[in-house]
Design an enzyme around this catalytic site. Structure first.
Site, PDB file in Angstrom:
ATOM      1  N   TRP A 147       1.164  -1.177  -0.643  1.00 33.43           N
ATOM      2  CA  TRP A 147       0.213  -0.259  -0.423  1.00 33.43           C
ATOM      3  C   TRP A 147       0.882   1.721   0.065  1.00 33.43           C
ATOM      4  O   TRP A 147       0.292   2.112  -0.107  1.00 33.43           O
ATOM      5  CB  TRP A 147      -1.155  -0.058   0.945  1.00 33.43           C
ATOM      6  CG  TRP A 147      -0.712   0.092   2.458  1.00 33.43           C
ATOM      7  CD1 TRP A 147      -0.179  -1.601   3.006  1.00 33.43           C
ATOM      8  CD2 TRP A 147       1.715   0.112   3.153  1.00 33.43           C
ATOM      9  NE1 TRP A 147       0.514  -1.964   3.837  1.00 33.43           N
ATOM     10  CE2 TRP A 147       1.067  -0.726   4.093  1.00 33.43           C
ATOM     11  CE3 TRP A 147       1.373   1.779   3.841  1.00 33.43           C
ATOM     12  CZ2 TRP A 147       2.233  -0.101   4.881  1.00 33.43           C
ATOM     13  CZ3 TRP A 147       2.134   1.904   4.497  1.00 33.43           C
ATOM     14  CH2 TRP A 147       2.609   0.802   5.290  1.00 33.43           C
ATOM     15  N   GLU A 175      10.473  -8.739  -4.133  1.00 36.94           N
ATOM     16  CA  GLU A 175      11.138  -7.208  -3.793  1.00 36.94           C
ATOM     17  C   GLU A 175      10.172  -6.618  -2.387  1.00 36.94           C
ATOM     18  O   GLU A 175       9.260  -6.231  -1.620  1.00 36.94           O
ATOM     19  CB  GLU A 175      10.293  -5.988  -4.583  1.00 36.94           C
ATOM     20  CG  GLU A 175      10.469  -5.969  -6.418  1.00 36.94           C
ATOM     21  CD  GLU A 175      11.938  -5.334  -6.461  1.00 36.94           C
ATOM     22  OE1 GLU A 175      13.019  -5.126  -5.720  1.00 36.94           O
ATOM     23  OE2 GLU A 175      12.701  -5.056  -7.698  1.00 36.94           O
ATOM     24  N   CYS A 235      10.371   1.620   1.313  1.00 38.17           N
ATOM     25  CA  CYS A 235      11.242   0.719   1.585  1.00 38.17           C
ATOM     26  C   CYS A 235      12.718   1.126   1.229  1.00 38.17           C
ATOM     27  O   CYS A 235      13.637   0.928   2.450  1.00 38.17           O
ATOM     28  CB  CYS A 235      10.381  -0.774   0.233  1.00 38.17           C
ATOM     29  SG  CYS A 235      11.137   0.135  -1.334  1.00 38.17           S
TER      30      CYS A 235
HETATM   31  P1  NAD Z   1       3.120  -7.274   3.364  1.00 38.56           P
HETATM   32  O1  NAD Z   1       4.143  -8.022   2.871  1.00 38.56           O
HETATM   33  O2  NAD Z   1       2.446  -6.752   4.499  1.00 38.56           O
HETATM   34  O3  NAD Z   1       2.517  -6.982   2.142  1.00 38.56           O
HETATM   35  C1  NAD Z   1       2.612  -6.531   0.802  1.00 38.56           C
HETATM   36  C2  NAD Z   1       1.365  -7.318   0.054  1.00 38.56           C
HETATM   37  O4  NAD Z   1       1.588  -8.592  -0.090  1.00 38.56           O
HETATM   38  C3  NAD Z   1      -0.087  -6.734   0.153  1.00 38.56           C
HETATM   39  O5  NAD Z   1      -0.563  -6.770  -0.796  1.00 38.56           O
HETATM   40  C4  NAD Z   1      -0.177  -7.544   1.187  1.00 38.56           C
HETATM   41  O6  NAD Z   1      -1.890  -8.181   1.102  1.00 38.56           O
HETATM   42  C5  NAD Z   1       0.287  -9.374   0.351  1.00 38.56           C
HETATM   43  N1  NAD Z   1       0.389 -10.374   1.323  1.00 38.56           N
HETATM   44  C6  NAD Z   1       0.820 -10.782   2.290  1.00 38.56           C
HETATM   45  N2  NAD Z   1       1.008 -12.081   3.196  1.00 38.56           N
HETATM   46  C7  NAD Z   1       0.034 -12.960   1.973  1.00 38.56           C
HETATM   47  C8  NAD Z   1       0.065 -14.190   1.080  1.00 38.56           C
HETATM   48  N3  NAD Z   1       0.426 -14.717   2.637  1.00 38.56           N
HETATM   49  N4  NAD Z   1      -0.847 -14.654   0.258  1.00 38.56           N
HETATM   50  C9  NAD Z   1      -0.335 -13.539  -0.204  1.00 38.56           C
HETATM   51  N5  NAD Z   1      -0.662 -12.231  -0.291  1.00 38.56           N
HETATM   52  C10 NAD Z   1       0.353 -11.880   0.743  1.00 38.56           C
HETATM   53  O7  NAD Z   1       3.658  -5.558   3.252  1.00 38.56           O
HETATM   54  P2  NAD Z   1       3.043  -4.733   3.466  1.00 38.56           P
HETATM   55  O8  NAD Z   1       2.568  -3.923   4.641  1.00 38.56           O
HETATM   56  O9  NAD Z   1       2.008  -4.303   2.307  1.00 38.56           O
HETATM   57  O10 NAD Z   1       4.257  -3.267   3.060  1.00 38.56           O
HETATM   58  C11 NAD Z   1       5.304  -2.868   3.215  1.00 38.56           C
HETATM   59  C12 NAD Z   1       6.500  -3.062   3.646  1.00 38.56           C
HETATM   60  O11 NAD Z   1       6.888  -3.778   1.856  1.00 38.56           O
HETATM   61  C13 NAD Z   1       8.122  -3.517   4.036  1.00 38.56           C
HETATM   62  O12 NAD Z   1       8.147  -4.074   4.422  1.00 38.56           O
HETATM   63  C14 NAD Z   1       8.512  -2.243   2.531  1.00 38.56           C
HETATM   64  O13 NAD Z   1       9.908  -2.195   2.887  1.00 38.56           O
HETATM   65  C15 NAD Z   1       8.067  -2.936   1.239  1.00 38.56           C
HETATM   66  N6  NAD Z   1       8.479  -2.381  -0.361  1.00 38.56           N
HETATM   67  C16 NAD Z   1       9.107  -2.993  -0.597  1.00 38.56           C
HETATM   68  C17 NAD Z   1       9.617  -2.526  -2.226  1.00 38.56           C
HETATM   69  C18 NAD Z   1      10.790  -2.408  -2.614  1.00 38.56           C
HETATM   70  O14 NAD Z   1      10.465  -2.732  -3.980  1.00 38.56           O
HETATM   71  N7  NAD Z   1      11.525  -3.621  -2.215  1.00 38.56           N
HETATM   72  C19 NAD Z   1       8.645  -1.687  -2.038  1.00 38.56           C
HETATM   73  C20 NAD Z   1       7.856  -1.488  -1.461  1.00 38.56           C
HETATM   74  C21 NAD Z   1       7.228  -1.474  -0.672  1.00 38.56           C
END
Ligand code: NAD
Length: 458
Positions: free
Chosen positions: A133, A231, A265
């Site tokens: 998000w 990512e 991130c």
């Molecule tokens: P999150 O891992 O909780 O969720 C990310 C997405 O994955 C969401 O759509 C969520 O519903 C989905 N998801 C989570 N568990 C899942 C599962 N078991 N099965 C299917 N889908 C699942 O992360 P968040 O809180 O939404 O985002 C923040 C994180 O994202 C931070 O750690 C941030 O650093 C990282 N991020 C990384 C990058 C990059 O390019 N490396 C960019 C932006 C954000």
């Protein structure tokens, strides 16, 4: 759970409700994406480019609606949302311009150079995109632009809290003329997501998010022998070396920690400061963090908006408390008031110790973790003393020294010298270690989900 509700984190008021799709509905979307792919793959790269340029134009035309909805759903500052939409338009344009050359057939030879060969970059089908998000438009767009150019179709599962933005993006693409089905959005729970990964027509899985979720999704993809790009999060270190311009370092590090309400991130998260400049840096850094104006994300005056959700607020609060219990010194912030909304103040922790969340984990909010280093070499050692490896920064007046550290020692996918920024369409983006694998942008993203096919001519 059969439906989800989005909530404005600045007011705690609900925005909208969305029914969750069942497995059958999600599968219908995959099939519709596959059908669209069968036509799309017949087009040349050059024929696909105008569709991408049309989406870029439509994004700019809809910047106000998109930015407003992103602010409502995530608390992002309105001006940051507008900047995000412009970056997305540039990504589509970059991809339209560069894609045809980058993905063109390559002529080779085989049989000891006597015969001709061709390497073709062929699309593979439906790519499943799971996104977070924190950048509700940019995150899906960086996958979408690259894969449309490559000839694939994309099915997006967005983070629940920004479901509305995902749907608005789909509508904008459709209005810009993107053929039906090429970009589908599914609203599903995580169990159904596992079934989507397993679906035969899904040929690749790309996920951006936390390392915990990445590990699980990567395992599911591997179980079904699907290629994945992950990512993931990070705890990026910014090094303030002995010869740094301290004033520049302070200004840039404050911006790097607070941009997007501290939820990026590649934010600057750990500040590894050498003994020689420690007091000067920390005094000025804390003084600036204390002046930060937190409030309404739609107001031009605001520098820091709310965290994205109640859950994020609880996580940050707990991480700060645990870090202090493990020996960190709270230099400012860490004391949220009881106003409505998920507001957490700009916070500085010093003396952060291994074994504490501020040192070991990612704090996804406006919390800076300061660590003192004996000298430049010690600073580099501390930076790499992390399970993550996404980005990082170096402040020094000696560019040769910085380049050597960046190239030969910094164990991350990206390094910035005397600056902070997020992503650039022309530079690769991605990490190493627990920050995941695979690359977006810079031409690399377009080749993640193609079949590099060897064709032997007689
Ligand atoms: P999150 O891992 O909780 O969720 C990310 C997405 O994955 C969401 O759509 C969520 O519903 C989905 N998801 C989570 N568990 C899942 C599962 N078991 N099965 C299917 N889908 C699942 O992360 P968040 O809180 O939404 O985002 C923040 C994180 O994202 C931070 O750690 C941030 O650093 C990282 N991020 C990384 C990058 C990059 O390019 N490396 C960019 C932006 C954000």
């Amino acid at each position: 759970m059969t439906e989800l509700t989005t909530v404005n984190p600045a007011t705690d008021k609900p925005i909208a409700e969305y029914p969750l799709m069942d497995k059958e509905t999600a599968f219908e979307k995959i099939e519709s994406a596959h059908a669209a792919f069968l036509d799309w793959r017949e087009k040349t790269h050059a024929e696909r480019a105008p569709y991408l340029n049309a989406i870029a134009k439509a994004l700019r035309e809809n910047v106000d609606d998109l930015a407003q909805l992103m602010t409502q759903e995530t608390g992002k500052l309105l001006r940051d949302g507008k900047g995000e939409v412009e970056l997305c338009a540039q990504i589509f344009e970059y991809t339209a311009t560069q894609g045809p050359d980058l993905l063109a057939d390559e002529e080779r030879t085989h049989s000891g150079g006597k015969k001709r060969g061709i390497v073709a970059h062929c699309p593979i089908g439906v790519i499943y995109s799971i996104q977070p998000w924190n950048f509700p438009v940019y995150q899906p767009v960086r996958v979408l632009a690259a894969n449309l150019m490559a000839g694939n179709a994309v099915v997006l599962k967005h983070a629940e809290i920004c479901t509305g933005t995902g749907l608005m993006l789909k509508e904008i693409c459709a209005k810009a003329g993107l053929p039906d089905g090429l970009f589908e959005v599914i609203i599903i729970d995580h169990d159904t997501s596992d079934e989507v990964i397993a679906h035969d027509l899904v040929r690749g899985v790309t996920m951006t998010g936390s390392d915990g979720a990445g590990r699980k999704i990567g395992q599911t993809a591997a179980k079904h022998l699907k290629k994945s790009v992950l990512e993931l999060g990070s705890n990026d270190a910014y090094l303030v070396l002995e010869d740094a311009d301290v004033e520049l370092a302070v200004k840039t590090c404050v911006q790097g920690r607070l941009y997007n309400n501290g939820q990026t991130c590649v934010s600057a998260k750990r500040f590894v400061v050498t003994d020689a400049v420690y007091d000067a840096f920390v005094d000025a850094f804390v003084a600036q963090m204390k002046t930060i104006r937190m409030g309404d994300p739609t107001s031009d005056d605001t520098q820091l908006g709310p965290l994205s959700s109640e859950e994020q607020f609880a996580t940050i609060k707990e991480q700060v408390e645990k870090s202090v219990a493990k020996g960190a010194t709270l230099l400012c912030g860490g004391d949220p008031d009881d106003r409505t909304g998920q507001y957490y103040p700009a916070t500085v922790l010093a003396d952060c110790q291994p074994g504490s969340p501020a040192y070991d984990d990612e704090i996804f909010g406006p919390v800076a973790a300061i660590i003192k280093a004996k000298d430049d070499a010690d600073a580099m050692r501390i930076a790499n003393d992390s399970r993550y490896g996404l980005g990082g920064g170096i402040f020094t007046k000696d560019e040769d020294k910085a380049l050597k550290l960046a190239r030969d020692h910094f164990d991350t996918g990206m390094v910035r010298l005397n600056s902070f920024g997020t992503a650039d369409p022309n530079m690769p983006f991605g990490g190493v270690k627990d920050s995941g694998f695979g690359r977006e942008h810079g031409g690399f993203g377009m080749k993640e989900f193609v079949n590099a096919k060897a064709i032997y001519l007689p």
